[in-house]
Design an enzyme around this catalytic site. Structure first.
Site, PDB file in Angstrom:
ATOM      1  N   ARG A 147      30.157  26.587  24.036  1.00 27.60           N
ATOM      2  CA  ARG A 147      31.403  26.087  24.617  1.00 27.60           C
ATOM      3  C   ARG A 147      31.094  24.793  25.349  1.00 27.60           C
ATOM      4  NH1 ARG A 147      34.448  28.463  29.898  1.00 27.60           N
ATOM      5  NH2 ARG A 147      33.139  26.841  30.798  1.00 27.60           N
ATOM      6  N   TYR A 159      37.184  21.888  36.312  1.00 22.18           N
ATOM      7  CA  TYR A 159      36.604  23.123  35.818  1.00 22.18           C
ATOM      8  C   TYR A 159      35.418  22.823  34.896  1.00 22.18           C
ATOM      9  CZ  TYR A 159      35.751  27.339  33.305  1.00 22.18           C
ATOM     10  OH  TYR A 159      35.103  28.397  32.746  1.00 22.18           O
ATOM     11  N   ASP A 210      37.377  25.452  26.597  1.00 21.31           N
ATOM     12  CA  ASP A 210      38.286  26.180  27.491  1.00 21.31           C
ATOM     13  C   ASP A 210      39.246  25.183  28.143  1.00 21.31           C
ATOM     14  OD1 ASP A 210      39.484  27.927  29.254  1.00 21.31           O
ATOM     15  OD2 ASP A 210      37.604  28.784  30.010  1.00 21.31           O
ATOM     16  N   HIS A 212      41.444  26.151  30.187  1.00 25.05           N
ATOM     17  CA  HIS A 212      41.592  26.772  31.504  1.00 25.05           C
ATOM     18  C   HIS A 212      42.994  26.631  32.094  1.00 25.05           C
ATOM     19  CE1 HIS A 212      39.886  28.699  35.088  1.00 25.05           C
ATOM     20  NE2 HIS A 212      38.886  29.019  34.297  1.00 25.05           N
ATOM     21  N   GLU A 236      40.515  27.886  24.248  1.00 26.12           N
ATOM     22  CA  GLU A 236      40.743  29.056  25.106  1.00 26.12           C
ATOM     23  C   GLU A 236      41.787  28.733  26.171  1.00 26.12           C
ATOM     24  OE1 GLU A 236      37.030  30.485  26.518  1.00 26.12           O
ATOM     25  OE2 GLU A 236      37.832  31.125  28.444  1.00 26.12           O
ATOM     26  N   GLU A 262      41.528  36.290  29.476  1.00 26.54           N
ATOM     27  CA  GLU A 262      40.572  36.679  30.512  1.00 26.54           C
ATOM     28  C   GLU A 262      41.250  37.137  31.802  1.00 26.54           C
ATOM     29  OE1 GLU A 262      38.262  33.011  30.687  1.00 26.54           O
ATOM     30  OE2 GLU A 262      39.038  32.631  32.690  1.00 26.54           O
ATOM     31  N   ARG A 283      40.806  37.963  24.634  1.00 28.75           N
ATOM     32  CA  ARG A 283      39.623  37.806  25.481  1.00 28.75           C
ATOM     33  C   ARG A 283      39.611  38.735  26.691  1.00 28.75           C
ATOM     34  NH1 ARG A 283      38.201  33.910  28.019  1.00 28.75           N
ATOM     35  NH2 ARG A 283      36.016  34.243  27.568  1.00 28.75           N
ATOM     36  N   GLU A 339      31.370  36.089  25.247  1.00 36.20           N
ATOM     37  CA  GLU A 339      30.946  34.994  26.134  1.00 36.20           C
ATOM     38  C   GLU A 339      29.680  35.392  26.889  1.00 36.20           C
ATOM     39  OE1 GLU A 339      33.729  34.132  29.297  1.00 36.20           O
ATOM     40  OE2 GLU A 339      33.047  32.049  29.418  1.00 36.20           O
ATOM     41  N   TRP A 402      44.863  26.428  38.150  1.00 41.41           N
ATOM     42  CA  TRP A 402      43.428  26.110  38.103  1.00 41.41           C
ATOM     43  C   TRP A 402      42.821  26.691  36.854  1.00 41.41           C
ATOM     44  CZ3 TRP A 402      38.928  29.168  38.156  1.00 41.41           C
ATOM     45  CH2 TRP A 402      37.734  28.402  38.150  1.00 41.41           C
TER      46      TRP A 402
HETATM   47  O1  EZ4 Z   1      37.003  30.697  35.439  1.00 40.94           O
HETATM   48  O2  EZ4 Z   1      35.362  33.852  35.378  1.00 40.94           O
HETATM   49  O3  EZ4 Z   1      35.775  31.505  30.272  1.00 40.94           O
HETATM   50  N1  EZ4 Z   1      35.401  31.603  31.373  1.00 40.94           N
HETATM   51  C1  EZ4 Z   1      36.097  31.254  32.460  1.00 40.94           C
HETATM   52  C2  EZ4 Z   1      35.484  31.602  33.794  1.00 40.94           C
HETATM   53  C3  EZ4 Z   1      36.550  31.881  34.864  1.00 40.94           C
HETATM   54  C4  EZ4 Z   1      35.970  32.748  35.945  1.00 40.94           C
HETATM   55  C5  EZ4 Z   1      37.053  33.167  36.930  1.00 40.94           C
HETATM   56  O4  EZ4 Z   1      36.578  34.141  37.799  1.00 40.94           O
HETATM   57  O5  EZ4 Z   1      37.163  30.698  32.349  1.00 40.94           O
HETATM   58  O6  EZ4 Z   1      34.608  30.590  34.215  1.00 40.94           O
HETATM   59 CO    CO Z   2      37.931  30.897  30.386  1.00 37.53          CO
END
Ligand code: EZ4
Ligand code: CO
Length: 402
Positions: A147, A159, A210, A212, A236, A262, A283, A339, A402
């Site tokens: 990733r 992030y 990701d 995010h 993701e 997640e 996920r 992951e 976030w």
């Molecule tokens: O931000 O697990 O794919 N992984 C992620 C992680 C999440 C954290 C949050 O607690 O997006 O890094």
């Molecule tokens: Co993630």
């Protein structure tokens, strides 16, 4: 066999973890992970104050009955705190059953469906060149899938970008830090990152990214289209997924595979996404989504709709979750990828485990139960320290995802 004790252990070997240890009158015990990043003590209290007293005297072999007792019996269903607590009990009970029957947990889940569990690792960097180097480092270590995240020019911190020279860890000690966000700058930058990675390493490596939760559906559609030439394994969390039908719009516009889940905690967060085939990978984890028992149902449902699994496996999921996830991953047919973000050496010392990595694959090991433990004496040397995930703001100060 009856349950005699259910103990909650909160410790911070490198980062905070909440662990449940269920003991029985026959000397066999099981462990479960109950860590909810930034909200750890809420789950600890849920378990200690409300769940543990109900477990004493029960037969630990009744895994499904205890799951239903905790889910339906609480009246208040779902939510990350409740489902993480139920998950910890569920993992510990599977661990006990495996030890009692002298067999690894995957044998109780139908046996092995594959020889190893393919994982993806994280390549993080301050800029494109640093991320490109990190991708190379992970490929050299044998990972088949990586990733990639990088800093964005003009965005101070985001992030996946490590601070200083250390490894990236999302939570920080003290109160929540604040990050800044700019969607336009991100959208211009991310295709350049993947173009460069493909230029350097060619077509073979499996590449993931990701988003995010930072995009709207139409923005995610654009990112998915822009990344099509680089043939990603998935993007993701393109959008925050409370609105399941939002994925229809993304799906209409791009063939880049989509992964999400997640932060989901039960099938009810994902049933439309799966039934309408709006995603490719679900996920959810054995930790935040109710344990192995619930995830088996999620995977069976997803299997009918061509959706594979891709369990979350960041460092805030303890080695207990990693072990439980590997037994689950190796047993189901529609496994996709797992992951993997390596834990610190302090974490690994507090949680001795039998799983192992070789050539891009993880192996759960053949130890009875989950093959993972907690060293309580060592854990006591790392007391809980408040730590939180960041809060995001747009450049004008507006609170953002976030
Ligand atoms: O931000 O697990 O794919 N992984 C992620 C992680 C999440 C954290 C949050 O607690 O997006 O890094
Ligand atoms: Co993630």
């Amino acid at each position: 066999m009856i349950i005699t004790k259910a103990k909650v252990i909160v410790c911070s070997p490198g980062r905070n973890f909440v662990t449940l240890k269920i003991e029985t009158d026959q000397g066999i015990y099981g462990v479960g992970d109950a860590t909810l990043n930034g909200r750890e003590l809420a789950v600890a209290s849920y378990l200690e104050d409300h769940v543990a007293p109900c477990l004493i005297g029960r037969d630990p072999s009744h895994i499904e009955d205890i799951w239903q007792y905790l889910y339906k019996g609480a009246y208040w269903r779902r939510g990350p705190v409740t489902m993480s607590a139920i998950a910890a009990v569920d993992m510990a009970l599977w661990d006990i059953k495996g030890k009692a029957l002298n067999t690894p947990v995957y044998n109780l889940l139908g046996g092995r469906s594959r020889t190893g569990v393919m994982v993806y690792s994280h390549a993080n960097g301050k800029d494109i060149e640093q991320t490109v180097d990190e991708v190379g480092r992970h490929l050299e270590m044998g990972y088949k899938a990586v990733r990639a995240q990088s800093g964005i020019p003009g965005v101070s911190t985001t992030y996946g970008v490590p601070k200083g020279s250390g490894k990236y860890e999302p939570a920080e000690k003290g109160l929540p830090p604040e990050h800044a966000w700019n969607t336009e700058k991100y959208m211009r930058h991310v295709p350049k990152l993947f173009q460069r990675i493909r230029d350097v390493y060619g077509d073979e490596p499996l590449l993931l990214h990701d988003c995010h939760h930072r995009l709207t559906p139409i923005e995610a559609a654009r990112v998915g289209k822009d990344l099509e030439p680089y043939r990603l394994f998935w993007i993701e969390d393109p959008v925050p997924a409370e609105l399941q039908e939002g994925f229809r719009l993304i799906r209409e516009h791009t063939t880049t595979p989509l992964a999400v889940g997640e932060v989901f905690n039960s099938i009810w967060d994902a049933h439309e996404l799966i039934r309408e085939q709006l995603i490719d990978y679900i996920r959810m984890t054995v930790l935040h989504a109710g344990g192995i028992s619930h995830m088996k149902k999620v995977a069976s449902f997803a299997e009918m709709y061509h959706v594979r699994t891709g369990s979350h496996g960041a460092t805030d999921l303890s080695p207990v979750t990693m072990a439980a996830a590997l037994h689950f991953d190796i047993s189901i047919n529609n496994f996709g990828i797992q992951e993997h973000m390596p834990h610190t050496s302090e974490t690994d010392e507090v949680f001795p485990h039998y799983y192992s990595f070789e050539g891009g694959y993880f192996y759960p090991g053949d130890t009875p139960g989950l093959g993972v433990d907690i060293d309580e004496e060592k854990a006591a040397g790392y007391p809980y320290e408040p730590a939180y995930l960041p809060v995001n703001r747009k450049e004008d100060g507006t609170i953002y995802n976030w």
